[in-house]
Scaffold this motif. Structure first.
Motif, short mmCIF file in Angstrom:
data_model
loop_
_atom_site.label_atom_id
_atom_site.label_comp_id
_atom_site.label_asym_id
_atom_site.label_seq_id
_atom_site.Cartn_x
_atom_site.Cartn_y
_atom_site.Cartn_z
N HIS A 68 2.51 4.10 -7.82
CA HIS A 68 3.22 3.96 -9.10
C HIS A 68 4.33 2.93 -9.00
CE1 HIS A 68 5.53 5.39 -12.69
NE2 HIS A 68 4.31 5.37 -13.16
N CYS A 69 5.06 2.93 -7.89
CA CYS A 69 6.23 2.04 -7.85
C CYS A 69 5.88 0.59 -7.50
CB CYS A 69 7.34 2.59 -6.96
SG CYS A 69 6.93 2.74 -5.26
N ILE A 70 4.61 0.31 -7.18
CA ILE A 70 4.24 -1.12 -7.00
C ILE A 70 3.58 -1.69 -8.25
CG2 ILE A 70 4.02 -0.82 -4.50
CD1 ILE A 70 0.93 -1.25 -4.94
N ASP B 94 12.31 11.48 0.21
CA ASP B 94 11.99 10.24 -0.52
C ASP B 94 13.23 9.34 -0.48
OD1 ASP B 94 11.58 8.31 -2.60
OD2 ASP B 94 10.06 9.63 -3.46
N GLU B 95 13.06 8.12 0.02
CA GLU B 95 14.24 7.27 0.26
C GLU B 95 14.86 6.69 -1.00
OE1 GLU B 95 11.73 5.02 2.99
OE2 GLU B 95 12.31 3.19 1.97
N THR B 96 14.27 6.97 -2.15
CA THR B 96 14.84 6.49 -3.42
C THR B 96 15.85 7.48 -3.99
OG1 THR B 96 13.10 7.60 -4.65
CG2 THR B 96 12.69 5.31 -4.01
N ASP C 290 11.13 -6.55 7.68
CA ASP C 290 11.95 -5.39 8.06
C ASP C 290 11.59 -4.17 7.22
OD1 ASP C 290 12.92 -6.44 5.72
OD2 ASP C 290 15.03 -6.24 6.23
N ASN C 291 10.61 -4.29 6.33
CA ASN C 291 10.13 -3.12 5.60
C ASN C 291 8.64 -2.90 5.82
OD1 ASN C 291 10.80 -0.96 3.64
ND2 ASN C 291 9.14 -1.91 2.50
N TRP C 292 7.88 -4.00 5.92
CA TRP C 292 6.42 -3.90 6.03
C TRP C 292 6.01 -4.27 7.44
CZ3 TRP C 292 4.54 -1.60 1.91
CH2 TRP C 292 5.19 -1.74 0.70
N LEU D 5 4.06 3.59 4.21
CA LEU D 5 4.84 3.15 5.37
C LEU D 5 5.98 2.22 4.96
CD1 LEU D 5 1.96 2.47 7.93
CD2 LEU D 5 3.85 4.09 8.25
N GLY D 6 5.85 1.58 3.80
CA GLY D 6 6.93 0.73 3.28
C GLY D 6 7.92 1.53 2.45
N GLY D 7 7.70 2.84 2.35
CA GLY D 7 8.64 3.71 1.64
C GLY D 7 8.28 3.93 0.18
N ARG E 56 8.05 -1.66 -10.31
CA ARG E 56 8.36 -0.52 -11.20
C ARG E 56 9.87 -0.37 -11.31
NH1 ARG E 56 5.79 2.49 -14.87
NH2 ARG E 56 3.97 2.06 -13.57
N ASP E 57 10.55 -0.64 -10.20
CA ASP E 57 11.98 -0.36 -10.14
C ASP E 57 12.85 -1.52 -10.60
OD1 ASP E 57 11.32 2.10 -9.31
OD2 ASP E 57 11.68 1.76 -7.19
N CYS E 58 12.41 -2.75 -10.33
CA CYS E 58 13.25 -3.89 -10.72
C CYS E 58 12.70 -4.62 -11.94
CB CYS E 58 13.45 -4.86 -9.55
SG CYS E 58 11.94 -5.63 -8.97
O1 KQY Z 1 10.12 3.42 -5.95
C1 KQY Z 1 9.92 3.43 -4.78
N1 KQY Z 1 9.36 4.47 -4.21
C2 KQY Z 1 10.38 2.26 -4.01
C3 KQY Z 1 10.74 2.55 -2.65
C4 KQY Z 1 11.44 1.39 -2.03
C5 KQY Z 1 11.48 1.49 -0.59
C6 KQY Z 1 12.13 0.31 0.04
N2 KQY Z 1 12.00 0.39 1.42
#
Ligand code: KQY
Length: 366
Positions: free
Chosen positions: A354-356, A210-212, A34-36, A348-350, A93-95
């Motif tokens: 950097h965040c991966i 940016d969805e964050t 549902d994201n990729w 496309l996954g948002g 990066r985020d979690c």
């Molecule tokens: O830090 C980010 N840019 C993560 C984005 C998460 C998107 C989840 N659909």
């Protein structure tokens, strides 16, 4: 691995800049349909390329769910370590943990993670597996951690210069879905205490749409102390113009923790990147997850490059500004290889390069 009941500042720890030496990099393998799009198959190829490229310069660990373990192992080169780790999506990066160092030892800071806004405007539910990732990475690295049970933060929402300055955005850190009971001053106090920071610079907003809620790592990045890039457009009809201009105004009037003016380089954006019908059709529709509609504009930017030990990894979009971004990065990082990665599938996954990625810094200063 123990959980320490103190704070990094009290213990003499600080968060290093990303340009400082690393012990390695972590990545999480993408798979949620549902994201990729197409069950993550096109994104997995790009994540594998990112892992392979970074592994030329520093050890890479890819964390992957039980279901995808064999596939990830098959797609990744032998030198990349693959470990099983349950997760809700691929945004380490985020979690993941934010590492802090005292020059001899590193420790992890394990913030609470709520999928960028929890039940208010978070991007998926549940997120409990992601919230355990930081602790598990600390276990793998044999690093003690500080855990903040109540303070929500993602690693992509902060950038530091390693010398006491942190840059963030009001749009993100003051958003309703993160720490609604805290004032700006409370948030500053927590960041100072847990990252060894003295000065916080607040940009108003991040990249348009940016969805964050506007993570700083997509609009701004330090190159070294006193020097940084800012995502930019000269197109006054683009909503991004006012956002970047407001950020530049702040950066031009502020001083960093050492009293320096930060030298800002404009990093020109690609032309707007929109989701195609085909791409939209490849994503499963699920209630509670952000839809991917045809024609929606994505938060494309070059400012989310990842700084590795001997190289800088930046996104390319088949856009004429790819070359300008490469040239600027070459000029700013003369001692590192500049590696471009076609990043549309990550976007496309948002997210972005950097965040991966999440670095484990070397404990010793160079
Ligand atoms: O830090 C980010 N840019 C993560 C984005 C998460 C998107 C989840 N659909």
């Amino acid at each position: 691995m123990k959980t320490i009941d103190s704070t990094p500042k009290k213990d003499g720890f600080r968060m290093p800049g990303e340009f400082e030496k690393h012990l390695g990099t972590y990545i999480i393998w993408p798979e949620r349909p549902d994201n990729w799009r197409l069950g993550g198959k096109p994104a997995q190829k790009v994540f594998a390329e990112v892992a392979r490229e970074i592994a030329r310069f520093e050890p890479v660990t890819v964390c992957v769910s039980n279901c995808q373990f064999a596939n990830a192992r098959h797609m990744l080169p032998d030198e990349v370590r693959v470990v099983e780790m349950s997760n809700d999506d691929a945004w380490i990066r985020d979690c993941g943990p934010t590492f802090v160092s005292n020059g001899k030892e590193i420790r992890g800071v394990d913030w609470r993670f709520n999928a960028w806004g929890g039940l208010h405007d978070g991007l998926y539910f549940p997120w409990d597996k992601d919230d355990s990732v930081a602790q598990k990475v600390c276990e793998l690295e044999r690093r003690d951690r500080y855990r903040l049970e109540r303070f929500v933060l993602e690693g992509g929402s902060i950038h530091v210069d390693g010398e006491g300055t942190l840059v963030t955005t009001e749009e993100c850190l003051l958003s309703e879905g993160r720490n609604p009971g805290m004032t700006k001053e409370d948030i500053e106090e927590t960041l100072k205490e847990y990252l060894g920071i003295e000065k916080i610079i607040w940009l108003p907003k991040g990249i348009y749409l940016d969805e964050t809620n506007g993570h700083v790592d997509n609009i701004f990045s330090f190159v070294r102390p006193g020097e940084a890039v800012l995502a930019w457009t000269d197109d006054k009809n683009d909503p991004q113009y006012e956002i970047s201009k407001a950020a530049l105004d702040v950066l031009e009037r502020e001083r960093d923790a050492k009293g320096r003016k930060i030298n800002i380089h404009k990093l020109y954006l690609p032309a707007p990147v929109l989701i195609s019908a085909d791409e939209s059709g490849g994503v499963d529709a699920v209630d509670g997850t952000l839809p991917r509609n045809e024609g929606d504009r994505l938060a494309a930017s070059y400012a989310n490059f990842y700084i590795g030990n001997g190289a800088v990894f930046f996104p390319e979009f088949n856009d004429p500004n790819d070359a300008a971004a490469r040239e600027l990065l070459k000029h700013l990082f003369p001692d590192r290889e500049i590696v471009g990665i076609y990043a549309r599938e990550i976007l496309l996954g948002g997210g972005n390069i950097h965040c991966i990625t999440q670095q484990v810094p070397a404990p010793l200063a160079d």
